[in-house]
Design an enzyme around this catalytic site. Structure first.
Site, PDB file in Angstrom:
ATOM      1  N   HIS A  92      -4.174  -1.306   9.886  1.00 41.00           N
ATOM      2  CA  HIS A  92      -4.489  -0.476   8.853  1.00 41.00           C
ATOM      3  C   HIS A  92      -4.907   1.137   8.983  1.00 41.00           C
ATOM      4  CE1 HIS A  92      -7.286  -4.544   8.472  1.00 41.00           C
ATOM      5  NE2 HIS A  92      -6.668  -4.766   6.812  1.00 41.00           N
ATOM      6  N   ASP A 147       1.925  -8.831   5.296  1.00 41.99           N
ATOM      7  CA  ASP A 147       2.037  -9.865   4.022  1.00 41.99           C
ATOM      8  C   ASP A 147       3.098  -9.428   2.971  1.00 41.99           C
ATOM      9  OD1 ASP A 147      -1.131 -10.642   4.468  1.00 41.99           O
ATOM     10  OD2 ASP A 147      -1.293  -8.547   4.186  1.00 41.99           O
TER      11      ASP A 147
END
Ligand code: PAF
Length: 277
Positions: A36, A149
């Site tokens: 992140h 992802d």
């Protein structure tokens, strides 16, 4: 750093940002890690404001999935964002984000119900729904998503294109731990021995990368190699698939147009990894 929880306050805050400023957005479900942080850093480097949402989105979890158990580490997340130089955290609660008779979105029929969507048929509709709502509130110029992802990134790019949204989806490289495992908030579920088994996934990614760099382009050959490597450990393989960016299966590797995606269960944990070729 500002922390906003209410929808109204978020709208007011966004309305106060003048048109000459660029807004970058990082959507997260919290439990923030270096992966992140790399998205946040990419946003900070390219924008005047970086807004990070922290929201464990119930609509993208299936009935038997880990919504309840999903790690929630808000205090540590706030500290990480503060240190990184984030402008604003948006951390709404579920009741404010969703009505009980909500207008919904469907995942695309071809891209949304294969691979991750095959085992988790409601997942991408939930992701699209929350990301679109967040886009409407935050109105970012750019939104940063991790390439781990891969299917999510491609489906979000499709949403932006199909709905004519003026938002650039910026895919950012996978971040790995020192042992090679792709960073994920779900890695905390792994025991020491499960983690050891899970390492056959990044090993396989590296093996495929090396073979492609050495000139192999035949998917049948690469896939056989991958399956043999993944079978070296006691893991449950969901898929190991070579696709193009429409997620259609391919027979030959084409540079910048092919992806190799792996999903496997180790213990009770679903892990993803992939190679953007
Ligand atoms: O990738 C995630 O963490 C989530 O799917 C996202 C994009 C934050 C939507 O809830």
């Amino acid at each position: 750093m500002k922390i906003i929880q209410s929808i109204c306050e978020m709208k007011d805050y966004r309305a106060g940002i003048t048109n000459d400023k660029r807004v970058g957005f990082v959507a997260t479900m919290g439990a923030l890690h270096q992966g992140h942080l790399s998205l946040i850093q990419a946003s900070i480097a390219a924008n005047d404001y970086t807004i990070v949402s922290i929201f464990v989105n119930p609509t993208q979890f299936g009935a038997n999935e880990d919504f309840g158990a999903y790690p929630r580490t808000l205090e540590a997340d706030i500290a990480l964002c503060e240190r990184a130089g984030v402008s604003t955290i948006f951390a709404p609660n579920v009741d404010d984000m969703y009505d009980d008779d909500e207008v919904g979105l469907f995942a695309p029929k071809k891209m949304g119900y294969i691979l991750e969507g095959f085992d988790r048929p409601t997942h991408f509709a939930g992701v699209l729904q929350v990301v679109l709502k967040l886009f409407c509130l935050i109105k970012p110029h750019c939104a940063y998503f991790g390439q781990k992802d891969a299917q999510q990134v491609l489906i979000l790019q499709k949403m932006v294109c199909d709905l004519f949204l003026d938002i650039e989806i910026v895919p950012c490289p996978i971040q790995r731990d020192s042992d090679g495992l792709a960073l994920s908030s779900r890695n905390v579920y792994l025991s020491v021995s499960e983690r050891q088994k899970a390492l056959c996934i990044p090993r396989t990614i590296m093996l495929i990368k090396k073979s492609i760099l050495q000139g192999e382009r035949e998917v049948a050959t690469l896939r056989a190699m991958a399956l043999q490597s993944l079978q070296s450990e006691d893991i449950t393989l969901f898929y190991a698939q070579f696709c193009n960016h429409k997620l259609e299966p391919i027979t030959h590797i084409v540079e910048n147009e092919s992806i190799f995606l792996i999903a496997a269960k180790v213990g009770q944990t679903r892990l993803l990894d992939n190679l953007w070729i």
